[in-house]
Design a protein around this motif. Structure first.
Motif, mmCIF file in Angstrom:
data_model
loop_
_atom_site.group_PDB
_atom_site.id
_atom_site.type_symbol
_atom_site.label_atom_id
_atom_site.label_comp_id
_atom_site.label_asym_id
_atom_site.label_seq_id
_atom_site.Cartn_x
_atom_site.Cartn_y
_atom_site.Cartn_z
ATOM 1 N N ILE A 151 42.331 30.845 47.947
ATOM 2 C CA ILE A 151 41.398 30.498 46.868
ATOM 3 C C ILE A 151 39.965 30.769 47.295
ATOM 4 O O ILE A 151 39.153 31.308 46.536
ATOM 5 N N ASN A 152 39.651 30.403 48.557
ATOM 6 C CA ASN A 152 38.295 30.645 49.059
ATOM 7 C C ASN A 152 37.969 32.130 49.063
ATOM 8 O O ASN A 152 36.870 32.536 48.685
ATOM 9 N N ARG A 153 38.937 32.926 49.509
ATOM 10 C CA ARG A 153 38.692 34.373 49.563
ATOM 11 C C ARG A 153 38.500 34.954 48.166
ATOM 12 O O ARG A 153 37.598 35.770 47.941
ATOM 13 N N LEU A 154 39.363 34.537 47.238
ATOM 14 C CA LEU A 154 39.296 35.107 45.897
ATOM 15 C C LEU A 154 38.137 34.527 45.097
ATOM 16 O O LEU A 154 37.330 35.267 44.520
ATOM 17 N N VAL A 155 38.035 33.205 45.095
ATOM 18 C CA VAL A 155 37.019 32.554 44.267
ATOM 19 C C VAL A 155 35.621 32.785 44.830
ATOM 20 O O VAL A 155 34.695 33.164 44.109
ATOM 21 N N LEU A 156 35.453 32.558 46.153
ATOM 22 C CA LEU A 156 34.130 32.719 46.745
ATOM 23 C C LEU A 156 33.666 34.168 46.685
ATOM 24 O O LEU A 156 32.483 34.439 46.486
ATOM 25 N N ARG A 157 34.591 35.094 46.888
ATOM 26 C CA ARG A 157 34.202 36.510 46.784
ATOM 27 C C ARG A 157 33.692 36.815 45.375
ATOM 28 O O ARG A 157 32.706 37.543 45.206
ATOM 29 N N LYS A 158 34.357 36.263 44.389
ATOM 30 C CA LYS A 158 33.921 36.487 43.010
ATOM 31 C C LYS A 158 32.592 35.791 42.749
ATOM 32 O O LYS A 158 31.706 36.328 42.068
ATOM 33 N N LEU A 159 32.434 34.570 43.301
ATOM 34 C CA LEU A 159 31.191 33.835 43.102
ATOM 35 C C LEU A 159 30.003 34.535 43.752
ATOM 36 O O LEU A 159 28.893 34.519 43.226
ATOM 37 N N TRP A 160 30.244 35.151 44.931
ATOM 38 C CA TRP A 160 29.162 35.802 45.666
ATOM 39 C C TRP A 160 28.948 37.249 45.260
ATOM 40 O O TRP A 160 28.016 37.898 45.757
#
Length: 423
Positions: A151-160
């Protein structure tokens, strides 16, 4: 290390530590609760034995029960308190392995005889339950960690992603270009503030750059007429036969200074025109043919220093470039190679696909490449009267034409290269 990677590592490390501490605490708490439950069962057995002994003044018969052992041992007197302990007891099959039991020892008096009563219950079921619960907990923790990491990889990548898009827009921003950087739309307040700051900074920098460039262009243009007038007046003075020797030297010094100022003014005007995109029209140009023409044009200067010129030219090479810029590039390269060369030195020229290299001998050693192509940077030992714009003009003209300028010093030769930019 990227911020995203660092955050992931810190987050994963903290989560693992918290889960490990939680799992250890849960294990000991669960074991305590289950053993306490076994102790309660042992107390119930104790109460039943004491109740039976109180009613019948004798100990009850031992009934064999799976996972439970009871034994009576006569003792001389009461001397101890009841105790709980955990110990291993060999199993009934005779195997070397022993089962873990929870044991209660207490003392009871019947018919004036004291007995040591030992009641033991197996902890196998308890241990199995603890292992099952701990295994489920560990599997759950691992799943949570894996899901959290994904989730961190997918969500944070999208957020950043808007942040990286804004950086990419800033990376491609160039002063003086008509196109302003386009920043991505985002609903994140911090990124919105960042994009607004970038927009203001780039707009202000571009405006200041245009003002400075306009001032330089106007100043250089307005200087041309007075410089030409002063130079013509000095020409008249120099030809005056009535000037004394000191006056003649003074006028000559002023004339040389005006010439240098005129060259400086022309160089700045040329740089401004190149930066303003006045040489954008391109046509196919045979590079080898152009080099050959320049050798002929500079033939007298080459002969005056007895310079040997060697060429390696690919006559099939054709580049798309503005014809004025190619003349500017070659004129400056040839002029530098001859001006700073030794008497009886040499010039080597290589023209091939995507590359032009002009090498020359010189009295000065290797030059400082970090300052070489800057404006007004004059190397030690340079010819008197130089204004320090020649190499800056070469770099600017090369960049506009899609070439990269490079310098190297090998085998006592100064190598100036124009390499076609593939990007």
């Amino acid at each position: 290390m990227k911020l995203f990677t660092r955050y992931n590592r810190i987050n994963l490390f903290a989560t693992v530590i918290v889960f490990l501490l939680s799992a250890i605490s849960f294990y000991f708490l669960l074991r305590y609760v289950l053993i306490d439950q076994v102790d309660e069962d042992l107390k119930i057995e104790q109460h039943e034995i004491q109740t039976y002994a109180g009613q019948y003044n004798r100990l009850p018969e031992i009934i064999t029960v799976k996972d439970q052992h009871i034994s009576y041992t006569p003792v001389n007197k009461e001397g101890r308190k009841k105790t709980f302990s955990t110990l291993g007891i060999p199993d009934d099959t005779g195997n070397k392995d022993s089962d873990v039991f929870r044991q209660l020892v207490f003392y009871i008096n019947t018919s004036s005889q004291w007995y040591k009563v030992t009641v033991s219950k197996s902890l196998e079921g308890t241990d199995n339950m603890i292992q099952s619960v701990v295994t489920i907990a560990l599997v759950t923790i691992i799943l949570i960690l894996a899901i959290s990491f994904l989730i961190n990889r997918l969500v944070l990548r999208k957020l950043w992603q808007p942040f990286y898009d804004s950086l990419a827009a800033m990376r491609h921003f160039e002063l003086g270009k008509k196109e302003q950087p386009v920043f991505p739309a985002t609903a994140t307040d911090e990124f919105m503030v960042m994009n607004d700051t970038f927009k203001q900074a780039t707009a202000k920098a571009d405006q200041d750059y245009r003002y400075l460039k306009e001032f330089t262009e106007n100043a250089s243009h307005e200087l041309q007429t007075p410089l030409a007038i002063i130079q013509s007046k000095l020409d008249v003075l120099i030809q005056d036969e009535h000037l004394s020797e000191p006056q003649s030297r003074a006028v000559q010094g002023a004339y040389e200074a005006i010439q240098r100022l005129s060259r400086l003014n022309q160089g700045l005007l040329l740089l401004t025109k190149i930066e303003n995109g006045q040489y954008t029209d391109t046509v196919p140009v045979n590079l080898s043919q152009k080099v050959t023409e320049k050798i002929v044009q500079f033939e007298e200067m080459i002969a005056s220093k007895n310079i040997t010129v060697t060429t390696t030219l690919d006559k099939t090479v054709s580049i798309k470039i503005n014809p004025v810029l190619v003349d500017i590039l070659l004129n400056n390269l040839f002029s530098n190679a001859i001006k700073y060369n030794l008497q009886g030195g040499c010039i080597e020229i290589i023209a091939g696909k995507g590359i032009l290299e002009i090498s020359n001998t010189a009295s000065v050693p290797a030059l400082d490449e970090s300052r070489l192509f800057r404006r007004f940077s004059v190397a030690a030992g340079s010819a008197k009267g130089g204004v320090g714009l020649g190499l800056a003009i070469i770099r600017q003209a090369a960049e506009v034409s899609g070439f990269e300028t490079r310098y190297a010093y090998e085998n006592k030769l100064h190598h100036f290269l124009l390499v076609e930019n593939k990007q």
